[in-house]
Enzyme design. Sequence first.
Site, PDB file in Angstrom:
ATOM      1  N   ILE A  68       0.846  -1.203   0.000  1.00 52.08           N
ATOM      2  CA  ILE A  68       0.000   0.000   0.000  1.00 52.08           C
ATOM      3  C   ILE A  68       0.883   1.255   0.000  1.00 52.08           C
ATOM      4  CG2 ILE A  68      -1.903   1.192   1.154  1.00 52.08           C
ATOM      5  CD1 ILE A  68      -2.554  -1.552   2.515  1.00 52.08           C
ATOM      6  N   LYS A 117      -3.282  -3.195  16.247  1.00 54.94           N
ATOM      7  CA  LYS A 117      -3.971  -2.069  15.594  1.00 54.94           C
ATOM      8  C   LYS A 117      -4.849  -1.325  16.608  1.00 54.94           C
ATOM      9  CE  LYS A 117      -2.331  -2.528  11.479  1.00 54.94           C
ATOM     10  NZ  LYS A 117      -1.274  -1.592  11.079  1.00 54.94           N
ATOM     11  N   TYR A 131      -2.300  -9.568  15.899  1.00 51.82           N
ATOM     12  CA  TYR A 131      -2.170  -8.517  14.880  1.00 51.82           C
ATOM     13  C   TYR A 131      -3.259  -7.456  15.081  1.00 51.82           C
ATOM     14  CZ  TYR A 131      -3.012  -6.109  10.470  1.00 51.82           C
ATOM     15  OH  TYR A 131      -3.261  -5.147   9.528  1.00 51.82           O
ATOM     16  N   LYS A 182       1.916  -7.757   9.296  1.00 55.05           N
ATOM     17  CA  LYS A 182       0.468  -7.775   9.014  1.00 55.05           C
ATOM     18  C   LYS A 182      -0.168  -9.152   8.838  1.00 55.05           C
ATOM     19  CE  LYS A 182       0.876  -7.580   4.028  1.00 55.05           C
ATOM     20  NZ  LYS A 182       0.315  -7.184   2.778  1.00 55.05           N
ATOM     21  N   SER A 239      -7.138  -0.960  10.423  1.00 56.94           N
ATOM     22  CA  SER A 239      -7.713  -2.062   9.642  1.00 56.94           C
ATOM     23  C   SER A 239      -9.132  -2.343  10.097  1.00 56.94           C
ATOM     24  CB  SER A 239      -6.848  -3.300   9.889  1.00 56.94           C
ATOM     25  OG  SER A 239      -7.516  -4.454   9.456  1.00 56.94           O
ATOM     26  N   PHE A 256     -10.432  -1.791   4.420  1.00 58.46           N
ATOM     27  CA  PHE A 256     -11.096  -3.075   4.251  1.00 58.46           C
ATOM     28  C   PHE A 256     -10.130  -3.985   3.467  1.00 58.46           C
ATOM     29  CE2 PHE A 256     -15.050  -2.914   6.573  1.00 58.46           C
ATOM     30  CZ  PHE A 256     -14.872  -1.667   7.136  1.00 58.46           C
ATOM     31  N   PHE A 258       2.753   3.406   7.631  1.00 64.76           N
ATOM     32  CA  PHE A 258       2.333   2.082   7.152  1.00 64.76           C
ATOM     33  C   PHE A 258       3.107   0.941   7.813  1.00 64.76           C
ATOM     34  CE2 PHE A 258       1.591   4.750   3.322  1.00 64.76           C
ATOM     35  CZ  PHE A 258       0.282   4.408   3.034  1.00 64.76           C
TER      36      PHE A 258
HETATM   37  P1  NAD Z   1       3.499  -4.567   3.537  1.00 65.57           P
HETATM   38  O1  NAD Z   1       4.085  -5.636   4.391  1.00 65.57           O
HETATM   39  O2  NAD Z   1       3.581  -4.718   2.063  1.00 65.57           O
HETATM   40  O3  NAD Z   1       4.145  -3.153   3.935  1.00 65.57           O
HETATM   41  C1  NAD Z   1       4.606  -2.868   5.246  1.00 65.57           C
HETATM   42  C2  NAD Z   1       6.030  -2.359   5.119  1.00 65.57           C
HETATM   43  O4  NAD Z   1       6.544  -2.020   6.420  1.00 65.57           O
HETATM   44  C3  NAD Z   1       6.989  -3.389   4.517  1.00 65.57           C
HETATM   45  O5  NAD Z   1       7.663  -2.820   3.422  1.00 65.57           O
HETATM   46  C4  NAD Z   1       7.950  -3.728   5.660  1.00 65.57           C
HETATM   47  O6  NAD Z   1       9.254  -4.026   5.193  1.00 65.57           O
HETATM   48  C5  NAD Z   1       7.907  -2.445   6.490  1.00 65.57           C
HETATM   49  N1  NAD Z   1       8.216  -2.611   7.924  1.00 65.57           N
HETATM   50  C6  NAD Z   1       7.674  -3.487   8.803  1.00 65.57           C
HETATM   51  N2  NAD Z   1       8.201  -3.301  10.027  1.00 65.57           N
HETATM   52  C7  NAD Z   1       9.094  -2.283   9.922  1.00 65.57           C
HETATM   53  C8  NAD Z   1       9.968  -1.631  10.849  1.00 65.57           C
HETATM   54  N3  NAD Z   1      10.045  -2.007  12.131  1.00 65.57           N
HETATM   55  N4  NAD Z   1      10.752  -0.619  10.402  1.00 65.57           N
HETATM   56  C9  NAD Z   1      10.712  -0.237   9.101  1.00 65.57           C
HETATM   57  N5  NAD Z   1       9.913  -0.816   8.185  1.00 65.57           N
HETATM   58  C10 NAD Z   1       9.108  -1.837   8.596  1.00 65.57           C
HETATM   59  O7  NAD Z   1       1.980  -4.357   3.999  1.00 65.57           O
HETATM   60  P2  NAD Z   1       0.811  -3.507   3.335  1.00 65.57           P
HETATM   61  O8  NAD Z   1      -0.205  -4.445   2.840  1.00 65.57           O
HETATM   62  O9  NAD Z   1       1.371  -2.478   2.445  1.00 65.57           O
HETATM   63  O10 NAD Z   1       0.219  -2.830   4.638  1.00 65.57           O
HETATM   64  C11 NAD Z   1       0.601  -1.534   5.076  1.00 65.57           C
HETATM   65  C12 NAD Z   1      -0.078  -1.238   6.401  1.00 65.57           C
HETATM   66  O11 NAD Z   1      -1.499  -1.359   6.226  1.00 65.57           O
HETATM   67  C13 NAD Z   1       0.286  -2.184   7.533  1.00 65.57           C
HETATM   68  O12 NAD Z   1       0.366  -1.451   8.727  1.00 65.57           O
HETATM   69  C14 NAD Z   1      -0.889  -3.149   7.573  1.00 65.57           C
HETATM   70  O13 NAD Z   1      -1.070  -3.690   8.852  1.00 65.57           O
HETATM   71  C15 NAD Z   1      -2.043  -2.240   7.191  1.00 65.57           C
HETATM   72  N6  NAD Z   1      -3.202  -2.965   6.612  1.00 65.57           N
HETATM   73  C16 NAD Z   1      -3.009  -3.803   5.542  1.00 65.57           C
HETATM   74  C17 NAD Z   1      -4.085  -4.516   5.025  1.00 65.57           C
HETATM   75  C18 NAD Z   1      -3.895  -5.485   3.879  1.00 65.57           C
HETATM   76  O14 NAD Z   1      -4.737  -6.357   3.702  1.00 65.57           O
HETATM   77  N7  NAD Z   1      -2.842  -5.351   3.066  1.00 65.57           N
HETATM   78  C19 NAD Z   1      -5.357  -4.364   5.581  1.00 65.57           C
HETATM   79  C20 NAD Z   1      -5.527  -3.491   6.646  1.00 65.57           C
HETATM   80  C21 NAD Z   1      -4.434  -2.798   7.158  1.00 65.57           C
HETATM   81  N1  UFG Z   2     -10.130 -17.136   1.555  1.00 64.90           N
HETATM   82  C1  UFG Z   2     -10.238 -18.376   0.970  1.00 64.90           C
HETATM   83  N2  UFG Z   2      -9.095 -18.984   0.560  1.00 64.90           N
HETATM   84  C2  UFG Z   2      -7.855 -18.444   0.705  1.00 64.90           C
HETATM   85  C3  UFG Z   2      -7.751 -17.163   1.304  1.00 64.90           C
HETATM   86  C4  UFG Z   2      -8.910 -16.543   1.729  1.00 64.90           C
HETATM   87  O1  UFG Z   2     -11.331 -18.913   0.835  1.00 64.90           O
HETATM   88  O2  UFG Z   2      -6.853 -19.063   0.331  1.00 64.90           O
HETATM   89  C5  UFG Z   2     -11.363 -16.432   1.959  1.00 64.90           C
HETATM   90  C6  UFG Z   2     -11.424 -16.106   3.443  1.00 64.90           C
HETATM   91  O3  UFG Z   2     -11.980 -17.184   4.146  1.00 64.90           O
HETATM   92  C7  UFG Z   2     -12.291 -14.840   3.436  1.00 64.90           C
HETATM   93  C8  UFG Z   2     -11.926 -14.154   2.124  1.00 64.90           C
HETATM   94  O4  UFG Z   2     -11.379 -15.175   1.299  1.00 64.90           O
HETATM   95  O5  UFG Z   2     -13.642 -15.177   3.391  1.00 64.90           O
HETATM   96  C9  UFG Z   2     -10.913 -13.041   2.268  1.00 64.90           C
HETATM   97  O6  UFG Z   2      -9.769 -13.521   2.972  1.00 64.90           O
HETATM   98  P1  UFG Z   2      -8.393 -12.707   3.039  1.00 64.90           P
HETATM   99  O7  UFG Z   2      -7.424 -13.555   3.793  1.00 64.90           O
HETATM  100  O8  UFG Z   2      -8.002 -12.238   1.695  1.00 64.90           O
HETATM  101  O9  UFG Z   2      -8.776 -11.400   3.861  1.00 64.90           O
HETATM  102  P2  UFG Z   2      -9.400 -11.238   5.332  1.00 64.90           P
HETATM  103  O10 UFG Z   2     -10.732 -10.567   5.156  1.00 64.90           O
HETATM  104  O11 UFG Z   2      -9.375 -12.504   6.077  1.00 64.90           O
HETATM  105  O12 UFG Z   2      -8.354 -10.245   6.033  1.00 64.90           O
HETATM  106  C10 UFG Z   2      -7.787  -9.114   5.377  1.00 64.90           C
HETATM  107  C11 UFG Z   2      -6.368  -8.901   5.909  1.00 64.90           C
HETATM  108  C12 UFG Z   2      -6.425  -8.512   7.363  1.00 64.90           C
HETATM  109  C13 UFG Z   2      -7.290  -7.303   7.520  1.00 64.90           C
HETATM  110  C14 UFG Z   2      -8.657  -7.539   6.949  1.00 64.90           C
HETATM  111  C15 UFG Z   2      -9.411  -6.241   6.974  1.00 64.90           C
HETATM  112  O13 UFG Z   2      -5.603 -10.086   5.776  1.00 64.90           O
HETATM  113  O14 UFG Z   2      -5.136  -8.187   7.803  1.00 64.90           O
HETATM  114  O15 UFG Z   2      -8.551  -7.976   5.588  1.00 64.90           O
HETATM  115  O16 UFG Z   2     -10.736  -6.453   6.648  1.00 64.90           O
HETATM  116  F1  UFG Z   2      -7.409  -7.007   8.832  1.00 64.90           F
END
Ligand code: NAD
Ligand code: UFG
Length: 342
Positions: A12, A152, A148, A84, A124, A177, A80
Amino acid sequence: MAILITGGAGYIGSHTCVELLNRGYEIVVIDNLSNSSKKSLDRVKEITGKDFRFYRDDLLNKAAVEEIFRRENIDSVIHFAGLKAVGESVEKPLEYYYNNITGTLVLCDVMKKHHVKNLVFSSSATVYGKPETVPIREDFPLSATNPYGRTKLMIEEILEDLYNADHEWKIVLLRYFNPVGAHKSGRIGEDPRGIPNNLVPYITQVVIGRLGYLNVYGNDYNTPDGTGVRDYIHVVDLAEGHVKAIEKIMGKDFAQNGVLTYNLGTGRGYSVLDMVKAFSQICGKEIRYEFKPRRPGDIATCYADPSRAKEELGWTASRGLMEMCEDSWRWQLNNPNGYDDA
Ligand code: NAD
Ligand code: UFG
């Protein structure tokens, strides 16, 4: 003046860097590359034609963070950086608490010392735990079902305390989301290490033949087709939400009565089978799947009420399901092994 992007090399973060640079903002990135590749930042520079400084440092290293604030002219931060993976957090709780919470404490402490008090934090939808109804509004009860999610929730509370102690802080919590999709160029995207936990990268890896078939976790939920329903949101829409949040904080008329919190979602839910169908259409291939038992901790349905972000930030998600699938697919096709191909 520059915006510090922690975790800017990640999924992100890298997309947000592109949107900020395209709008003329100056940025500085800190990332320890624990879950990302420096190549993502090289590609951000390539896509935008803009340069910026990158510090390969850990947020837990206070001296290094201090040094960045001394050298750079930072006036706000988008935070960010964090670990995660829900499942991993259950196995390694201390790592998650230490990295996510201590990293945030170090960051805020250094920010305070340097009188930088503008902060956007990546929260999240996981903070809603098991919501009783949908769509989910920001004022719904909060809870967490894994370490996790608890990081948050705890960070949200820490940031509330910070604001309560000093009203000069301007803090926006963005509750994402389910981010999917990739930049249109196909040059940056989600690059999970090992076998993906999340649905979309798993599906795209099945399509390119890296994985055999999709496990569909549960077909007996109380949903239209029995599979889990989520609010998938295009990562570029999400990135644009960060631009709006930072512009809100920096706006002259900024007034707050507490920490501001926004859901970033589309307000629409799609099931696992909807996603499989959409991807099959985009890729022109059948996607093999098998039903498996429910995944522990999963909920049936989760989607946002995004109206507060619309009213107060002027933000709405504009990219639909087919565009999300097309863009995820283009990224996967062009980079079958993620950034390792570069
Ligand atoms: P990502 O893992 O791709 O990005 C996170 C980055 O933070 C990585 O590049 C990692 O190397 C860096 N990082 C981790 N710990 C660190 C530290 N101590 N010092 C410096 N860098 C560090 O994840 P993302 O999907 O881009 O998510 C970004 C943020 O959004 C995270 O906080 C995650 O929890 C939150 N978030 C993600 C999702 C999702 O589904 N991707 C959903 C909700 C919230
Ligand atoms: N799912 C499958 N097969 C897979 C992976 C997922 O059936 O191999 C299903 C899950 O059961 C769920 C849906 O697909 O119903 C989405 O699952 P994801 O793992 O893609 O996403 P989640 O909603 O479980 O969680 C994600 C992030 C969390 C974040 C949340 C926020 O992983 O970190 O979205 O809504 F908190």
